[in-house]
Each structure stands twice: as C-alpha cells, then as structure tokens.
Design a protein around this motif. Structure first.
Motif, PDB file in Angstrom:
ATOM      1  N   LEU A  34     -18.096 -38.728 -39.723  1.00  0.00           N
ATOM      2  CA  LEU A  34     -18.839 -37.842 -40.595  1.00  0.00           C
ATOM      3  C   LEU A  34     -19.552 -38.881 -41.858  1.00  0.00           C
ATOM      4  CD1 LEU A  34     -19.918 -35.195 -41.229  1.00  0.00           C
ATOM      5  CD2 LEU A  34     -17.695 -34.797 -42.599  1.00  0.00           C
TER       6      LEU A  34
ATOM      7  N   SER B 108     -10.099 -29.404 -42.469  1.00  0.00           N
ATOM      8  CA  SER B 108     -11.056 -30.279 -41.859  1.00  0.00           C
ATOM      9  C   SER B 108     -12.222 -29.768 -42.619  1.00  0.00           C
ATOM     10  CB  SER B 108     -11.342 -30.074 -40.224  1.00  0.00           C
ATOM     11  OG  SER B 108     -11.564 -28.602 -40.084  1.00  0.00           O
ATOM     12  N   ASP B 109     -12.474 -28.458 -42.999  1.00  0.00           N
ATOM     13  CA  ASP B 109     -13.605 -28.098 -43.701  1.00  0.00           C
ATOM     14  C   ASP B 109     -13.664 -28.631 -45.036  1.00  0.00           C
ATOM     15  OD1 ASP B 109     -11.861 -26.353 -44.325  1.00  0.00           O
ATOM     16  OD2 ASP B 109     -13.372 -24.527 -43.868  1.00  0.00           O
TER      17      ASP B 109
ATOM     18  N   PHE C 204     -15.194 -32.006 -44.850  1.00  0.00           N
ATOM     19  CA  PHE C 204     -16.620 -31.879 -44.617  1.00  0.00           C
ATOM     20  C   PHE C 204     -17.285 -31.564 -45.986  1.00  0.00           C
ATOM     21  CE2 PHE C 204     -15.960 -31.272 -40.062  1.00  0.00           C
ATOM     22  CZ  PHE C 204     -17.287 -31.827 -39.717  1.00  0.00           C
TER      23      PHE C 204
ATOM     24  N   LEU D  32     -24.852 -24.869 -48.555  1.00  0.00           N
ATOM     25  CA  LEU D  32     -24.547 -26.264 -47.700  1.00  0.00           C
ATOM     26  C   LEU D  32     -26.153 -26.846 -47.317  1.00  0.00           C
ATOM     27  CD1 LEU D  32     -22.660 -28.554 -46.826  1.00  0.00           C
ATOM     28  CD2 LEU D  32     -22.526 -27.152 -44.670  1.00  0.00           C
ATOM     29  N   THR D  33     -26.834 -26.006 -46.766  1.00  0.00           N
ATOM     30  CA  THR D  33     -28.127 -26.659 -45.922  1.00  0.00           C
ATOM     31  C   THR D  33     -29.189 -26.924 -47.043  1.00  0.00           C
ATOM     32  OG1 THR D  33     -28.811 -24.495 -45.448  1.00  0.00           O
ATOM     33  CG2 THR D  33     -27.813 -25.579 -43.564  1.00  0.00           C
TER      34      THR D  33
ATOM     35  N   LEU E 286     -27.501 -30.307 -48.491  1.00  0.00           N
ATOM     36  CA  LEU E 286     -27.926 -31.576 -47.522  1.00  0.00           C
ATOM     37  C   LEU E 286     -29.402 -31.988 -47.617  1.00  0.00           C
ATOM     38  CD1 LEU E 286     -25.583 -30.776 -44.512  1.00  0.00           C
ATOM     39  CD2 LEU E 286     -25.275 -32.571 -46.447  1.00  0.00           C
TER      40      LEU E 286
ATOM     41  N   SER F  53     -16.023 -22.005 -40.115  1.00  0.00           N
ATOM     42  CA  SER F  53     -16.588 -22.919 -41.130  1.00  0.00           C
ATOM     43  C   SER F  53     -17.128 -24.209 -40.733  1.00  0.00           C
ATOM     44  CB  SER F  53     -15.948 -22.521 -42.361  1.00  0.00           C
ATOM     45  OG  SER F  53     -14.712 -23.316 -42.342  1.00  0.00           O
ATOM     46  N   ASP F  54     -15.994 -24.828 -40.128  1.00  0.00           N
ATOM     47  CA  ASP F  54     -16.243 -26.264 -40.061  1.00  0.00           C
ATOM     48  C   ASP F  54     -17.194 -26.562 -38.944  1.00  0.00           C
ATOM     49  OD1 ASP F  54     -14.610 -25.689 -38.140  1.00  0.00           O
ATOM     50  OD2 ASP F  54     -12.881 -27.328 -38.438  1.00  0.00           O
TER      51      ASP F  54
ATOM     52  N   GLN G 270     -19.825 -24.914 -38.723  1.00  0.00           N
ATOM     53  CA  GLN G 270     -21.126 -24.594 -39.591  1.00  0.00           C
ATOM     54  C   GLN G 270     -21.363 -25.876 -40.391  1.00  0.00           C
ATOM     55  OE1 GLN G 270     -20.142 -20.724 -41.280  1.00  0.00           O
ATOM     56  NE2 GLN G 270     -22.220 -20.687 -41.253  1.00  0.00           N
ATOM     57  N   PHE G 271     -20.535 -26.514 -40.810  1.00  0.00           N
ATOM     58  CA  PHE G 271     -20.545 -27.756 -41.650  1.00  0.00           C
ATOM     59  C   PHE G 271     -21.181 -28.897 -40.793  1.00  0.00           C
ATOM     60  CE2 PHE G 271     -17.897 -26.197 -45.021  1.00  0.00           C
ATOM     61  CZ  PHE G 271     -18.534 -26.880 -46.034  1.00  0.00           C
ATOM     62  N   ALA G 272     -20.658 -28.961 -39.315  1.00  0.00           N
ATOM     63  CA  ALA G 272     -21.074 -29.902 -38.445  1.00  0.00           C
ATOM     64  C   ALA G 272     -22.602 -29.687 -38.130  1.00  0.00           C
ATOM     65  CB  ALA G 272     -20.316 -30.156 -37.157  1.00  0.00           C
TER      66      ALA G 272
ATOM     67  N   PRO H 212     -16.094 -30.266 -34.684  1.00  0.00           N
ATOM     68  CA  PRO H 212     -15.780 -30.687 -35.889  1.00  0.00           C
ATOM     69  C   PRO H 212     -14.755 -31.609 -35.987  1.00  0.00           C
ATOM     70  CG  PRO H 212     -16.399 -28.661 -35.650  1.00  0.00           C
ATOM     71  CD  PRO H 212     -16.392 -28.874 -34.272  1.00  0.00           C
TER      72      PRO H 212
ATOM     73  N   ALA I 146     -24.752 -28.309 -39.800  1.00  0.00           N
ATOM     74  CA  ALA I 146     -25.684 -28.244 -41.090  1.00  0.00           C
ATOM     75  C   ALA I 146     -26.291 -29.880 -41.041  1.00  0.00           C
ATOM     76  CB  ALA I 146     -25.146 -27.763 -42.301  1.00  0.00           C
TER      77      ALA I 146
ATOM     78  N   THR J 131     -31.058 -35.437 -48.950  1.00  0.00           N
ATOM     79  CA  THR J 131     -32.286 -36.495 -48.287  1.00  0.00           C
ATOM     80  C   THR J 131     -33.295 -36.417 -48.796  1.00  0.00           C
ATOM     81  OG1 THR J 131     -32.706 -34.544 -46.666  1.00  0.00           O
ATOM     82  CG2 THR J 131     -31.053 -36.200 -45.959  1.00  0.00           C
TER      83      THR J 131
ATOM     84  N   SER K 112     -29.764 -31.703 -40.895  1.00  0.00           N
ATOM     85  CA  SER K 112     -30.171 -32.669 -41.840  1.00  0.00           C
ATOM     86  C   SER K 112     -30.701 -34.008 -40.843  1.00  0.00           C
ATOM     87  CB  SER K 112     -29.167 -32.775 -42.768  1.00  0.00           C
ATOM     88  OG  SER K 112     -29.444 -33.795 -43.620  1.00  0.00           O
TER      89      SER K 112
ATOM     90  N   PHE L  87     -15.708 -35.173 -35.426  1.00  0.00           N
ATOM     91  CA  PHE L  87     -16.447 -35.827 -36.614  1.00  0.00           C
ATOM     92  C   PHE L  87     -15.509 -36.417 -37.400  1.00  0.00           C
ATOM     93  CE2 PHE L  87     -20.517 -33.636 -35.387  1.00  0.00           C
ATOM     94  CZ  PHE L  87     -21.423 -34.609 -35.830  1.00  0.00           C
TER      95      PHE L  87
ATOM     96  N   LEU M 173     -20.655 -22.196 -47.742  1.00  0.00           N
ATOM     97  CA  LEU M 173     -21.288 -21.514 -46.788  1.00  0.00           C
ATOM     98  C   LEU M 173     -21.656 -20.253 -47.095  1.00  0.00           C
ATOM     99  CD1 LEU M 173     -18.758 -22.618 -43.992  1.00  0.00           C
ATOM    100  CD2 LEU M 173     -21.171 -23.663 -44.298  1.00  0.00           C
TER     101      LEU M 173
END
Lengths: 167, 167
Positions: free
Chosen positions: B140, A4-5, A8, A140-141, A144, B4-5, B7-9, B116, B11, A148, B15, B119, A120
C-alpha cells in the motif's frame, strides 16, 4: 499489530505529509523574489501556486468538517481567478508562507485525530441523504484527491531552481 | 455497505486510476512530435517522462509481487539515465505509447484483484524478517507513493499544450 484500516489511514497520512514536506523543502530554498518566477514560460508563478494550494487546503478544513477556515479571503485571488488577474490588495510572499504553514499544521493535526471510521464519514458538500446512496463521497476520497492535487503542483514548482541569493 | 478497509483500498485505486487517466488524456492530445517538447526550457521531454513513468510502473509489477515485468529494458534509458544521455537504440514514441498502456493495464488489473489484507502484505524489496519490525513497508505505501509520483510528473507534462496538427 494495528488493525488493517488504521494502517490504511496511517499510510494515507504518510503520503500527504511527504508531499507537503516536499513543498516545504522547495520553499526553504526559494527566496521571496524566486516566488515571482513562472514554473514555465507564460504559466503560473510559484507565488500563485503557493496561494492556490494554501486556499485549497484551507478549504479542506470546512469540506472535511475539521474546523473553521483560517484564510477564506484567499479564494478570490487564488481559486476563482487565474494568476495575475486579481486587482485587489495582494498578500506578500511572507504572508503566504505564514498562511501555508498555519493551514497545513491545523489540517494535518485534525486529520491525524480522525479514526479510520471517521475518514469514511461524509464530507460537507454532500447531504446525509445522498451519502447513503454514494458512500464513496467521504473524507478519504477528498483527502486522497487533494494529496495528488498537491503532488501535481509540486511537480510544477520543482521546475524552478532557487537562485543563490540569500533570503 | 462494504467493510471499511475495502473502502480504503477502493479509494486508493480510484485515486490511482484518476492520475493514469489524466496522463492518458494528455497523450491523446499530444502528437508524436509534441512528445519531443520539453516541459520547461532545459527540462525533461514528454517522451522521457512517458518512458520514465512506464519503467517505474513496470517495476511495480515485481516490487508489489504482481507478476513478471513486461519492459525491464526501459530502466537503463528512463530510470538509470537522465533525458538525452542514453546512446543505445531508443524506442519510438509509438513503442512507448503501447508499453505505457500495456503496463498500466496489467498493473491496475492485478491491483484490483488484491484484497485489503493483501495490500498490507510486504513488498518484494523487504525481507520477511524485516517486515515483522516495519509493517508499514507494505504494498500500500509503495502504491500510494507511486500514485503521487505519477501525479507529480503529470503536473509537469500538462504544461505542454498540444499543437493543432493531426496525429
């Protein structure tokens, strides 16, 4: 089925590449003369926004610890100063088009090589000590946020219609 | 440390909320009369873009399978037709401000409740059979796409400076 990651990370890359390709599409239509147009009366020229996005993306190479910057000299004109304030030797439209393409190619290729875990990891503007306390200050942040940011300026750029002249 | 996933969600949600809050900041400055301004000569009015984003976000409720839509009637004026083409009864600026706030509140709260894994589930415009073949057509990717869509229009909206009049 990928983890799943990794899904993402792949989705974030798709979103980034869509925005870049939308700007590329605009650039294919605008002549170098069109790049001197303002997006709205009294606002930034396309030329400036192209330089601005190129400089910001070039800076991502070092901020995301992905390699050396290609065009750090753009910062002065396109990040530190507003449009039309810079008094030094300006890059031509052709120079900026080339820099834009090179920077995004290097950046996107490097981002595509990152594993989800590497996305991450910390960015270079935070120390290892502080990152332990603020793990959300990762690549990642930033990525993203820059996506935008580019979309925001792309929305402004698309307000300029290409003239019918041949480039 | 969260997975980690997650953290992706998280982030992706940060955003999204940044873009919405940037538009909220603009709306706090523009008077209802300002909303009649075009973002550039001959282009969409702020009023139209506010309605457009509200309708698109309202549609995300059903597309992401997060609940019933609140304002489906906005689609005709703000998605199907361009600015100034609609001939029916128009919502007031105050109506749109209220709808914008309500829609994003419901949507963001529902998104924050997704795990996550949720998503990465399919969105409602793809069948379960097709989703097996195209697992990237998930909530997602729609969510990230709508985030850059909102950022793109926010970039246009911020070209309008608020007048000094008191609302």
């Amino acid at each position: 089925m990928p983890s799943s990651d990794s899904q993402f990370a792949a989705a974030a890359l798709v979103s980034w590449k869509r925005v870049i390709s939308q700007i590329d599409k605009g650039l294919a239509g605008w002549s170098d003369a069109d790049l001197q147009s303002e997006v709205a009366p009294g606002r930034n020229r396309l030329y400036y926004l192209l330089g601005h996005l190129t400089a910001v993306h070039d800076h991502m190479l070092s901020l995301l610890r992905l390699g050396d910057r290609l065009y750090p000299a753009l910062d002065e004109q396109f990040i530190k100063q507003p449009d039309r304030a810079f008094t030094g030797a300006e890059p031509t439209a052709a120079d900026l088009r080339k820099a834009w393409t090179e920077v995004n190619a290097k950046l996107t290729a490097a981002l595509e090589r990152l594993s989800p875990e590497e996305f991450l990891e910390r960015h270079s503007a935070i120390s290892e000590e502080d990152f332990v306390k603020e793990p959300q200050r990762n690549r990642l942040t930033v990525f993203l946020g820059r996506t935008t940011h580019a979309a925001m300026h792309e929305g402004q750029m698309r307000l300029v219609k290409p003239t019918q002249s041949v480039r």
